[in-house]
Design a protein around this motif. Structure first.
Motif, short mmCIF file in Angstrom:
data_model
loop_
_atom_site.label_atom_id
_atom_site.label_comp_id
_atom_site.label_asym_id
_atom_site.label_seq_id
_atom_site.Cartn_x
_atom_site.Cartn_y
_atom_site.Cartn_z
N GLY A 103 -7.26 52.59 113.54
CA GLY A 103 -6.29 52.16 112.54
C GLY A 103 -5.82 53.23 111.59
O GLY A 103 -4.66 53.25 111.20
N PHE A 104 -6.71 54.15 111.22
CA PHE A 104 -6.33 55.19 110.26
C PHE A 104 -5.27 56.13 110.84
O PHE A 104 -4.57 56.81 110.11
CB PHE A 104 -7.56 56.00 109.82
CG PHE A 104 -8.01 57.02 110.83
CD1 PHE A 104 -7.57 58.33 110.75
CD2 PHE A 104 -8.83 56.65 111.88
CE1 PHE A 104 -7.97 59.26 111.70
CE2 PHE A 104 -9.24 57.58 112.83
CZ PHE A 104 -8.81 58.89 112.74
N MET A 105 -5.11 56.14 112.17
CA MET A 105 -4.17 57.05 112.81
C MET A 105 -2.73 56.57 112.72
O MET A 105 -1.80 57.34 112.91
CB MET A 105 -4.53 57.22 114.29
CG MET A 105 -5.92 57.77 114.51
SD MET A 105 -6.38 57.57 116.22
CE MET A 105 -6.32 59.26 116.75
N VAL A 106 -2.56 55.27 112.45
CA VAL A 106 -1.22 54.67 112.47
C VAL A 106 -0.83 54.27 111.05
O VAL A 106 -1.55 53.52 110.40
CB VAL A 106 -1.21 53.43 113.40
CG1 VAL A 106 0.18 52.82 113.48
CG2 VAL A 106 -1.72 53.79 114.79
N PRO A 107 0.31 54.77 110.56
CA PRO A 107 0.76 54.41 109.21
C PRO A 107 0.86 52.89 109.03
O PRO A 107 1.07 52.16 110.00
CB PRO A 107 2.14 55.05 109.10
CG PRO A 107 2.13 56.15 110.11
CD PRO A 107 1.24 55.66 111.23
N HIS A 108 0.72 52.45 107.80
CA HIS A 108 0.76 51.01 107.52
C HIS A 108 2.20 50.52 107.37
O HIS A 108 2.69 50.34 106.26
CB HIS A 108 -0.06 50.70 106.27
CG HIS A 108 -1.52 50.87 106.51
ND1 HIS A 108 -2.28 49.96 107.20
CD2 HIS A 108 -2.36 51.88 106.19
CE1 HIS A 108 -3.52 50.38 107.28
NE2 HIS A 108 -3.60 51.55 106.67
N GLN A 109 2.84 50.38 108.49
CA GLN A 109 4.15 49.73 108.57
C GLN A 109 4.11 48.91 109.85
O GLN A 109 3.25 49.13 110.69
CB GLN A 109 5.29 50.75 108.58
CG GLN A 109 5.35 51.62 109.83
CD GLN A 109 6.41 52.71 109.72
OE1 GLN A 109 6.39 53.48 108.78
NE2 GLN A 109 7.30 52.77 110.68
N ASN A 110 5.02 47.98 110.00
CA ASN A 110 4.94 47.07 111.15
C ASN A 110 5.63 47.60 112.39
O ASN A 110 5.12 47.44 113.49
CB ASN A 110 5.50 45.70 110.78
CG ASN A 110 4.57 44.93 109.88
OD1 ASN A 110 3.36 45.08 109.96
ND2 ASN A 110 5.13 44.13 109.00
N TRP A 111 6.81 48.18 112.25
CA TRP A 111 7.62 48.56 113.41
C TRP A 111 7.90 50.06 113.43
O TRP A 111 8.13 50.66 112.38
CB TRP A 111 8.94 47.78 113.42
CG TRP A 111 8.70 46.32 113.59
CD1 TRP A 111 8.66 45.37 112.61
CD2 TRP A 111 8.40 45.64 114.81
NE1 TRP A 111 8.37 44.15 113.14
CE2 TRP A 111 8.21 44.27 114.50
CE3 TRP A 111 8.29 46.05 116.14
CZ2 TRP A 111 7.92 43.32 115.46
CZ3 TRP A 111 8.00 45.09 117.11
CH2 TRP A 111 7.81 43.75 116.76
N PHE A 112 7.92 50.61 114.65
CA PHE A 112 8.12 52.05 114.83
C PHE A 112 9.16 52.30 115.91
O PHE A 112 9.27 51.54 116.86
CB PHE A 112 6.80 52.72 115.26
CG PHE A 112 5.73 52.64 114.22
CD1 PHE A 112 5.51 53.69 113.35
CD2 PHE A 112 4.94 51.50 114.10
CE1 PHE A 112 4.52 53.61 112.39
CE2 PHE A 112 3.95 51.41 113.14
CZ PHE A 112 3.73 52.47 112.28
N SER A 113 9.87 53.40 115.76
CA SER A 113 10.80 53.85 116.80
C SER A 113 10.00 54.68 117.81
O SER A 113 8.88 55.10 117.53
CB SER A 113 11.88 54.73 116.17
OG SER A 113 11.31 55.94 115.71
N PRO A 114 10.58 54.95 118.99
CA PRO A 114 9.88 55.83 119.95
C PRO A 114 9.56 57.20 119.35
O PRO A 114 8.49 57.74 119.60
CB PRO A 114 10.88 55.94 121.11
CG PRO A 114 11.64 54.66 121.06
CD PRO A 114 11.78 54.37 119.58
N LYS A 115 10.45 57.72 118.54
CA LYS A 115 10.21 59.04 117.93
C LYS A 115 9.02 58.99 116.98
O LYS A 115 8.18 59.89 116.96
CB LYS A 115 11.46 59.51 117.20
CG LYS A 115 11.36 60.90 116.64
CD LYS A 115 12.67 61.34 116.03
CE LYS A 115 12.56 62.77 115.54
NZ LYS A 115 13.83 63.25 115.01
N GLU A 116 8.92 57.92 116.19
CA GLU A 116 7.79 57.78 115.27
C GLU A 116 6.48 57.62 116.03
O GLU A 116 5.47 58.24 115.70
CB GLU A 116 8.01 56.57 114.35
CG GLU A 116 9.13 56.77 113.35
CD GLU A 116 9.51 55.49 112.62
OE1 GLU A 116 9.81 55.60 111.42
OE2 GLU A 116 9.51 54.40 113.24
N MET A 117 6.51 56.80 117.10
CA MET A 117 5.29 56.62 117.89
C MET A 117 4.90 57.92 118.56
O MET A 117 3.72 58.26 118.63
CB MET A 117 5.46 55.52 118.93
CG MET A 117 4.19 55.33 119.74
SD MET A 117 4.27 53.95 120.88
CE MET A 117 2.66 54.11 121.67
#
Length: 118
Positions: A10-24
């Motif tokens: 969990g600490f690896m992923v920012p606390h927001q709900n939705w991501f674009s392919p670039k963000e992922m």
């Protein structure tokens, strides 16, 4: 996946709900093209939209990946489980000299105090 597994990554992923392919892609260390290809091959779960174009006339896809989809990807592609990770860290620590263990204990105690403050 149990709750501890989710906490492990969990600490690896920012606390927001939705991501674009670039963000992922920046989170998992891949290219955005890799993410889109993996999405199209259902290795990454999410949603795709084509705007208001009539069916059959779509030209551009808009990919959205939920935070849970990124965590699931990380869990599925890890070559270890959180328990394996802890076992190896424990084994590593068992071979350290007392002075380093005391220094680590102080560091961990400070981390626990800071996290308890929240």
């Amino acid at each position: 996946m149990n709750v501890n597994d989710n906490n492990h990554f969990g600490f690896m992923v920012p606390h927001q709900n939705w991501f674009s392919p670039k963000e992922m892609a920046s989170i998992i260390g891949k290219t955005d093209q890799y993410v889109r290809d993996a999405f199209d091959n259902q290795k990454i779960l999410g949603h795709v939209a084509n705007g208001r174009t009539p069916k059959g006339m779509e030209k551009r896809k808009s990919y959205r990946i939920h935070r849970d989809g990124i965590l699931l990807y990380l869990l599925e592609t890890a070559n270890y489980s959180p328990a394996d990770f802890l076992d190896r860290v424990t084994d590593l620590l068992s071979h350290r000299p007392r002075s380093q263990l005391e220094e680590l204990r102080d560091y961990v105690d400070n981390l626990i105090r800071r996290k308890s403050a929240f």
